[in-house]
Design an enzyme around this catalytic site. Structure first.
Site, mmCIF file in Angstrom:
data_model
loop_
_atom_site.group_PDB
_atom_site.id
_atom_site.type_symbol
_atom_site.label_atom_id
_atom_site.label_comp_id
_atom_site.label_asym_id
_atom_site.label_seq_id
_atom_site.Cartn_x
_atom_site.Cartn_y
_atom_site.Cartn_z
ATOM 1 N N HIS A 92 -25.017 8.978 29.796
ATOM 2 C CA HIS A 92 -24.444 9.546 31.020
ATOM 3 C C HIS A 92 -23.148 10.283 30.711
ATOM 4 C CE1 HIS A 92 -21.512 6.336 31.121
ATOM 5 N NE2 HIS A 92 -22.436 5.408 31.267
ATOM 6 N N HIS A 117 -20.557 8.771 28.203
ATOM 7 C CA HIS A 117 -20.936 8.919 26.785
ATOM 8 C C HIS A 117 -20.784 10.376 26.358
ATOM 9 C CE1 HIS A 117 -23.811 5.619 28.279
ATOM 10 N NE2 HIS A 117 -22.893 4.989 27.566
ATOM 11 N N CYS A 161 -19.606 -14.597 29.590
ATOM 12 C CA CYS A 161 -20.043 -13.514 30.470
ATOM 13 C C CYS A 161 -21.142 -12.743 29.752
ATOM 14 C CB CYS A 161 -18.891 -12.581 30.826
ATOM 15 S SG CYS A 161 -19.494 -11.115 31.721
ATOM 16 N N CYS A 163 -20.345 -8.937 29.301
ATOM 17 C CA CYS A 163 -19.408 -8.607 28.218
ATOM 18 C C CYS A 163 -19.944 -9.071 26.871
ATOM 19 C CB CYS A 163 -18.066 -9.290 28.412
ATOM 20 S SG CYS A 163 -17.188 -8.835 29.889
ATOM 21 N N CYS A 166 -15.794 -12.416 36.277
ATOM 22 C CA CYS A 166 -15.426 -11.404 35.287
ATOM 23 C C CYS A 166 -15.020 -10.138 36.031
ATOM 24 C CB CYS A 166 -16.632 -11.119 34.386
ATOM 25 S SG CYS A 166 -16.459 -9.560 33.501
ATOM 26 N N HIS A 172 -17.647 -7.212 35.476
ATOM 27 C CA HIS A 172 -19.041 -7.332 35.932
ATOM 28 C C HIS A 172 -19.175 -8.012 37.282
ATOM 29 C CE1 HIS A 172 -19.299 -6.595 31.577
ATOM 30 N NE2 HIS A 172 -20.286 -5.818 31.967
ATOM 31 N N LYS A 231 -16.745 4.375 40.963
ATOM 32 C CA LYS A 231 -17.255 3.950 39.666
ATOM 33 C C LYS A 231 -18.699 4.435 39.508
ATOM 34 C CE LYS A 231 -17.522 0.017 36.741
ATOM 35 N NZ LYS A 231 -17.383 -1.328 36.407
ATOM 36 N N LYS A 257 -25.623 2.532 38.146
ATOM 37 C CA LYS A 257 -27.008 2.732 38.566
ATOM 38 C C LYS A 257 -27.165 2.361 40.031
ATOM 39 C CE LYS A 257 -30.442 2.079 34.998
ATOM 40 N NZ LYS A 257 -31.219 1.072 34.320
#
Ligand code: ME8
Length: 509
Positions: free
Chosen positions: A17, A20, A125, A128, A142, A145, A294, A297
């Site tokens: 995405h 990256h 987690c 992570c 976390c 997440h 953010k 998906k």
């Protein structure tokens, strides 16, 4: 000095995405710039394919994990050429050569006494893939997440990272450039001001089998980070390869802030335990959000590199990414923002300057580089600004300040556009006694365009390639060779090609 630049190896639990793509584009631009400076460069990227997350993603997709990692890894490999990102090596952590190196290192560090076996209970987690401390939790969850970690009690192997804490602090302090920008260096030093825990580096095969088995205890596989970080040396032939011997001293890593701790703390201490020199530098960039939200998906706002390229073209996307984000800080992506930059900076400013100038050379100078006469103050001002821009650009690019480098180029583009208006070559062309003045103005413009073309190569390789062809420039000349005036030979052919950046109309909503 040689540059060996790496991106993170990306997890294959998600498709490529925008985030990256940004990392890949930055790395590619830095490598192209280093080549323009005449340096030897090796650029590595790849995919991270072991661990819980990947095994789960394969299970969710209902596919065999090997087929799954092959498929998604290929998506990453295929994402880069359309963005004109050209790595020299693409490493996969499932490559047998890489696995061998990981096992060799585990054995070596174990034999040296830096890996030990112990009881462990902690908060794990899955997102992570690591144990979190109580302090890291926000409302018991976390923070990355937003899930509560699981309580896990088991025996595991540990890497004695704390032994190297003082060495690492001293190293960071003695090498101000080791972690940049400075805010991230400060973050790491703040973290290191508290005692460092040892790192749990194993996962029992009862919980996870998709990993590299510990060579000294087959009941365990290694923790995904211990496996993944080693890509940076296995990919260049550690321990015996000639590439490793040549490249490691020039190693620089590029990451985003999300994986600062593994790169700034785990990795240098692992290298130390292996008896290797630390990498030279760690460059840390910020995070992209989409319209200030953010990217995820579940939000349905994931931006795919192939869609960006299809809509705007690789050069425009590269330009946007490098121009819009101040390296190290966060930034927000929107199609409107890309469109605005494309139409104003690229179509109006750069595209127009180029096509206007070359059209005039075609019409008034028979498509030849004219022999300029004596320069007046205005000509000298544009010449001096162009040459100074090249110096400024070099300084900013060496500092990874892409935005400032581009601003410096666009200053000169603006000045050149004003120079055209001020000197009105179409008027000079009407007066036979102004022939020399016309030749000087057109010649000054062509030299300015030559300087601009040179510095744009690392940022927009395709457009700069077309500009070079149009100006009749030979490829491959270094930046310092091109930082001169009157390099275009009088009489040389100028070819007016297609429009570099046609305006793009706003999509109807
Ligand atoms: O962390 N903005 O892989 P990963 C900017 N496998 N950059 C972003 C981004 C965003 N919103 N999202 C992702 C891993 N990135 C490990 C790395 S290295 C030995 C192992 C980019 O697929 C950025 O480069 O989660 C970030 O550091 C990386 O993707 C994380 O990729």
């Amino acid at each position: 000095m040689t540059l060996y630049l790496t991106t993170p190896i990306f997890y294959v639990n998600a498709q490529p995405h925008l985030g990256h793509a940004y990392t890949a584009v930055v790395a590619d631009a830095v490598c192209r710039f280093a080549r323009l400076e005449g340096r030897e460069v090796f650029f590595q990227t790849g995919t991270d394919e072991h661990g819980d997350k990947i095994a789960q993603a394969a299970a969710t997709a209902g596919t065999d994990v090997r087929d799954y990692v092959d498929r998604v890894s290929a998506m990453f490999r295929d994402a880069w050429p359309p963005l004109l990102v050209e790595p020299d090596n693409f490493i996969r952590t499932t490559d047998p050569e890489h696995v061998k190196v990981v096992q060799r290192i585990l054995q070596q560090v174990y034999d040296r006494g830096d890996i030990y076996f112990s009881d462990y209970a902690g908060l794990y987690c899955k997102g992570c893939e690591r144990f979190l401390t109580e302090k890291e939790l926000v409302d018991g969850k976390c923070p990355d997440h937003l899930t509560a970690p699981e309580k896990v009690a088991e025996q595991n192997y540990f890497f004695a990272m704390s032994r190297y804490q003082q060495w690492l602090i001293d190293h960071i302090k003695a090498n101000p450039d080791f972690i940049t920008p400075e805010r991230y260096r400060n973050e790491v030093l703040a973290f290191l001001s508290e005692p460092l825990d040892d790192l749990c580096i194993s996962r029992p095969t009862s919980r996870l089998t998709w990993g590299v088995p510990l060579p000294f205890d087959q009941r365990f596989v290694t923790y995904v980070w211990f496996d993944a970080l080693i890509n940076y040396i296995s990919g260049i032939g550690y321990p015996d390869g000639a590439d490793f011997a040549r490249l490691w001293a020039g190693a620089e890593h590029l990451i985003a802030k999300d994986i600062l701790k593994p790169h700034a703390i785990f990795w240098p201490t692992m290298l130390r335990a292996m008896g290797l020199e630390p990498y030279r530098r760690l460059h840390v960039h910020g995070y992209w959000s989409i319209n200030d939200a953010k990217m995820s998906k579940s939000m349905g706002n994931v931006i795919r590199p192939e869609d960006m390229v299809a809509e705007f073209g690789a050069d425009s996307i590269r330009y946007f990414l490098l121009r819009e984000m101040s390296f190290g800080l966060d930034s927000s992506y929107s199609e409107d923002a890309v469109l605005a930059r494309r139409n104003s900076d690229l179509a109006n400013d750069l595209g127009n300057l180029f096509s206007r100038s070359l059209t005039m050379v075609k019409n008034f100078a028979d498509s030849r580089v004219p022999e300029p006469g004596a320069l007046n103050d205005e000509d000298r001002a544009l010449r001096d600004a162009s040459l100074a821009m090249m110096d400024e650009y070099r300084t900013h690019m060496r500092d990874w300040a892409f935005r400032q480098a581009l601003e410096a180029i666009w200053e000169v583009i603006g000045q050149a556009n004003r120079y055209i208006v001020g000197n009105a070559p179409w008027e000079l062309a009407k007066e036979p006694d102004q022939a020399e003045r016309l030749a000087t103005v057109l010649g000054t413009l062509l030299e300015t365009l030559r300087c601009i073309t040179c510095v744009l190569h690392p940022i927009m390789p395709a457009a700069a390639g077309k500009m070079s062809l149009a100006l009749g420039l030979e490829p491959g000349r270094r930046l310092d060779e091109q930082r001169r005036w009157n390099l275009l030979p009088p009489g040389g052919t100028i070819t007016l090609g297609e429009n570099l950046f046609p305006r793009i109309k706003r999509k109807k909503q």
